[in-house]
Design a protein around this motif. Structure first.
Motif, PDB file in Angstrom:
ATOM      1  N   GLY A 114      77.965   8.713  36.560  1.00 54.68           N
ATOM      2  CA  GLY A 114      76.892   8.469  37.521  1.00 54.68           C
ATOM      3  C   GLY A 114      77.248   8.597  38.988  1.00 54.68           C
ATOM      4  O   GLY A 114      76.367   8.592  39.846  1.00 54.68           O
ATOM      5  N   ALA A 115      78.526   8.710  39.325  1.00 57.34           N
ATOM      6  CA  ALA A 115      78.884   8.887  40.739  1.00 57.34           C
ATOM      7  C   ALA A 115      78.559  10.324  41.164  1.00 57.34           C
ATOM      8  O   ALA A 115      78.416  11.213  40.314  1.00 57.34           O
ATOM      9  CB  ALA A 115      80.368   8.581  40.951  1.00 57.34           C
ATOM     10  N   ASN A 116      78.424  10.547  42.486  1.00 52.87           N
ATOM     11  CA  ASN A 116      78.061  11.895  42.946  1.00 52.87           C
ATOM     12  C   ASN A 116      78.755  12.304  44.250  1.00 52.87           C
ATOM     13  O   ASN A 116      78.330  13.266  44.888  1.00 52.87           O
ATOM     14  CB  ASN A 116      76.528  12.019  43.097  1.00 52.87           C
ATOM     15  CG  ASN A 116      75.987  11.164  44.233  1.00 52.87           C
ATOM     16  OD1 ASN A 116      76.518  10.092  44.508  1.00 52.87           O
ATOM     17  ND2 ASN A 116      74.949  11.633  44.888  1.00 52.87           N
ATOM     18  N   VAL A 117      79.782  11.564  44.646  1.00 55.28           N
ATOM     19  CA  VAL A 117      80.504  11.892  45.886  1.00 55.28           C
ATOM     20  C   VAL A 117      82.010  11.796  45.619  1.00 55.28           C
ATOM     21  O   VAL A 117      82.456  10.893  44.902  1.00 55.28           O
ATOM     22  CB  VAL A 117      80.136  10.900  47.024  1.00 55.28           C
ATOM     23  CG1 VAL A 117      80.994  11.137  48.259  1.00 55.28           C
ATOM     24  CG2 VAL A 117      78.652  11.006  47.386  1.00 55.28           C
ATOM     25  N   ILE A 118      82.768  12.731  46.190  1.00 53.87           N
ATOM     26  CA  ILE A 118      84.236  12.670  46.126  1.00 53.87           C
ATOM     27  C   ILE A 118      84.778  12.852  47.536  1.00 53.87           C
ATOM     28  O   ILE A 118      84.212  13.605  48.332  1.00 53.87           O
ATOM     29  CB  ILE A 118      84.809  13.747  45.164  1.00 53.87           C
ATOM     30  CG1 ILE A 118      84.460  13.378  43.718  1.00 53.87           C
ATOM     31  CG2 ILE A 118      86.325  13.888  45.325  1.00 53.87           C
ATOM     32  CD1 ILE A 118      85.093  14.276  42.671  1.00 53.87           C
ATOM     33  N   MET A 119      85.859  12.144  47.834  1.00 58.36           N
ATOM     34  CA  MET A 119      86.444  12.215  49.178  1.00 58.36           C
ATOM     35  C   MET A 119      87.840  12.820  49.129  1.00 58.36           C
ATOM     36  O   MET A 119      88.827  12.078  49.100  1.00 58.36           O
ATOM     37  CB  MET A 119      86.463  10.808  49.799  1.00 58.36           C
ATOM     38  CG  MET A 119      85.050  10.279  50.012  1.00 58.36           C
ATOM     39  SD  MET A 119      84.929   8.540  50.464  1.00 58.36           S
ATOM     40  CE  MET A 119      85.813   8.482  51.983  1.00 58.36           C
ATOM     41  N   PRO A 120      87.940  14.138  49.147  1.00 59.54           N
ATOM     42  CA  PRO A 120      89.277  14.753  49.129  1.00 59.54           C
ATOM     43  C   PRO A 120      90.017  14.494  50.437  1.00 59.54           C
ATOM     44  O   PRO A 120      89.428  14.523  51.517  1.00 59.54           O
ATOM     45  CB  PRO A 120      88.993  16.248  48.943  1.00 59.54           C
ATOM     46  CG  PRO A 120      87.554  16.453  49.232  1.00 59.54           C
ATOM     47  CD  PRO A 120      86.856  15.140  49.167  1.00 59.54           C
ATOM     48  N   ASN A 121      91.299  14.240  50.319  1.00 61.44           N
ATOM     49  CA  ASN A 121      92.113  13.829  51.462  1.00 61.44           C
ATOM     50  C   ASN A 121      92.463  15.018  52.363  1.00 61.44           C
ATOM     51  O   ASN A 121      92.939  16.035  51.897  1.00 61.44           O
ATOM     52  CB  ASN A 121      93.404  13.196  50.920  1.00 61.44           C
ATOM     53  CG  ASN A 121      94.067  12.313  51.938  1.00 61.44           C
ATOM     54  OD1 ASN A 121      93.870  12.479  53.138  1.00 61.44           O
ATOM     55  ND2 ASN A 121      94.859  11.376  51.472  1.00 61.44           N
ATOM     56  N   LEU A 122      92.228  14.848  53.658  1.00 60.95           N
ATOM     57  CA  LEU A 122      92.599  15.883  54.631  1.00 60.95           C
ATOM     58  C   LEU A 122      93.698  15.418  55.581  1.00 60.95           C
ATOM     59  O   LEU A 122      94.121  16.157  56.462  1.00 60.95           O
ATOM     60  CB  LEU A 122      91.382  16.267  55.489  1.00 60.95           C
ATOM     61  CG  LEU A 122      90.251  17.045  54.849  1.00 60.95           C
ATOM     62  CD1 LEU A 122      89.132  17.224  55.859  1.00 60.95           C
ATOM     63  CD2 LEU A 122      90.739  18.390  54.356  1.00 60.95           C
TER      64      LEU A 122
END
Ligand code: 5AD
Ligand code: SF4
Ligand code: FES
Length: 348
Positions: free
Chosen positions: A284-292
């Motif tokens: 059910g999640a819909n966002v991912i935060m890839p590390n920059l």
């Protein structure tokens, strides 16, 4: 759903749990399609004035080498996010309230907004601040703010934070209200699997999100950090599998309760299970935060042990995520802000 119904779902196992996760995915596909939104994560600095009992960045932890990115490093990350098509950045750091910091963030937000005529969305995650500070950053161009409540139970909150004026539960609530009234898409969240945490606490957390009518939620497993005071209760922490499963059930139930909010598949999921983020998306999640964050600093942003992608470079994460998400029937929506549908509809 009431508390008892939620508790039944959170206690489900085997086929019942499987059907809960499936139902949540169906709800998500119906309301939000199979898109995943990205936020390029910039870990601006690890200096923190607070002393949360679970977090490796706490001021009392003398073992951390403290850093703060230069302006150019931050803007370089933001330009990279834009080039990679991420559409948004999230600026995160330990909590600081000195005037220098507040001015600097305002400046950086304005500079990020200048990239390609304001094409990047900006999420801030910089802790508790005064209403005036929140307003200044909003006027500079930030439009989303994440401030996890960590636990919506005041009693549990004070078991995982020192009980003093700097760590006031009420102030945290006031901050969330300020953020909402200023007009931010406001996000909050909790950790799952904390010592002393019960099913009642978790059910109440979900009801809290609903009552607060937030636009975004981040739910992730607690990971014991050896250099923190809470570590001595590590025997009270459920197994990695139990924390993973409970996180998935929390996400799934919340997706059913709040179909149109944004929910992040926290990086901490990947620490307790190599497929953790994908499982969170499927539930059910819909966002991912890839590390920059530039490679040399990543190991200093040591909130909890075994963080994912510490050694990976941004372009690797991009192709990695494309493949991982395609494998579970999702696709990344590039070059978009990916705002919370729940928020956008209400604003109309
Ligand atoms: N395990 C998991 N998440 C943690 N956070 C802080 N310490 C830990 C930990 N040991 C999360 C908190 C906070 C965010 C910065 O990181 O939820 O909001
Ligand atoms: Fe600081 Fe946030 Fe860690 Fe608390 S959780 S010690 S405020 S970085
Ligand atoms: Fe970073 Fe897979 S997301 S390497």
């Amino acid at each position: 759903m009431d508390r008892e119904e939620i508790k039944v779902l959170l206690a489900s196992e085997g086929p019942a749990m499987k059907s809960l996760l499936q139902r949540a995915q169906d709800v998500k596909f119906k309301y939000l399609d199979n898109y995943v939104h990205l936020r390029g994560l910039i870990e601006y600095g690890n200096v923190c004035e607070k002393n949360c009992l679970y977090c490796g960045l706490r001021s009392g932890n003398g073992k951390v080498e403290r850093y703060c990115l230069s302006d150019e490093e931050v803007l370089e990350c933001a330009r990279l996010a834009h080039e990679l098509g991420y559409g948004s950045v999230a600026l995160q750091s330990g909590e600081r309230s000195d005037p220098e910091f507040i001015d600097k963030i305002e400046y950086l937000v304005r500079e990020i907004k200048k990239i390609d005529g304001g094409s990047l969305g900006i999420t801030l995650s910089l802790g508790e601040q005064s209403e005036e500070t929140y307003r200044r950053w909003f006027q500079a161009g930030a439009h989303r703010y994440l401030l996890r409540i960590e636990s919506s139970s005041e009693e549990l909150y004070y078991k995982i934070h020192p009980k003093n004026a700097k760590h006031s539960f009420q102030h945290r609530l006031d901050c969330l209200e300020s953020l909402k009234s200023i007009g931010y898409q406001t996000g909050t969240g909790v950790m799952v699997g904390l010592p002393f945490q019960t099913l009642d606490h978790l059910a109440d957390d979900l009801l809290f999100f609903q009552k607060m009518d937030v636009a975004m939620v981040g739910i992730g497993p607690y990971i014991p950090h050896p250099d923190t005071p809470l570590y001595r209760f590590k025997d009270l922490v459920p197994s990695a599998k139990e924390r993973m499963d409970m996180t998935l059930k929390m996400i799934a139930v919340l997706r059913i309760m709040m179909p149109e909010i944004n929910m992040v598949a926290a990086t901490a999921n990947q620490t307790v299970d190599p497929q953790g983020r994908e499982k969170a998306i499927a539930a059910g999640a819909n966002v991912i935060m890839p590390n920059l964050t530039p490679g040399e600093y990543r190991e200093s942003y040591f909130i909890y042990p075994d963080k994912a992608c510490v050694k990976d470079m941004p372009d690797q994460c991009k192709s990695c995520l494309d493949i991982r998400l395609a494998a579970i029937g999702h696709k990344i929506l590039y070059n978009a802000w990916g705002d919370s549908v729940a928020f956008t509809k209400k604003a109309r």
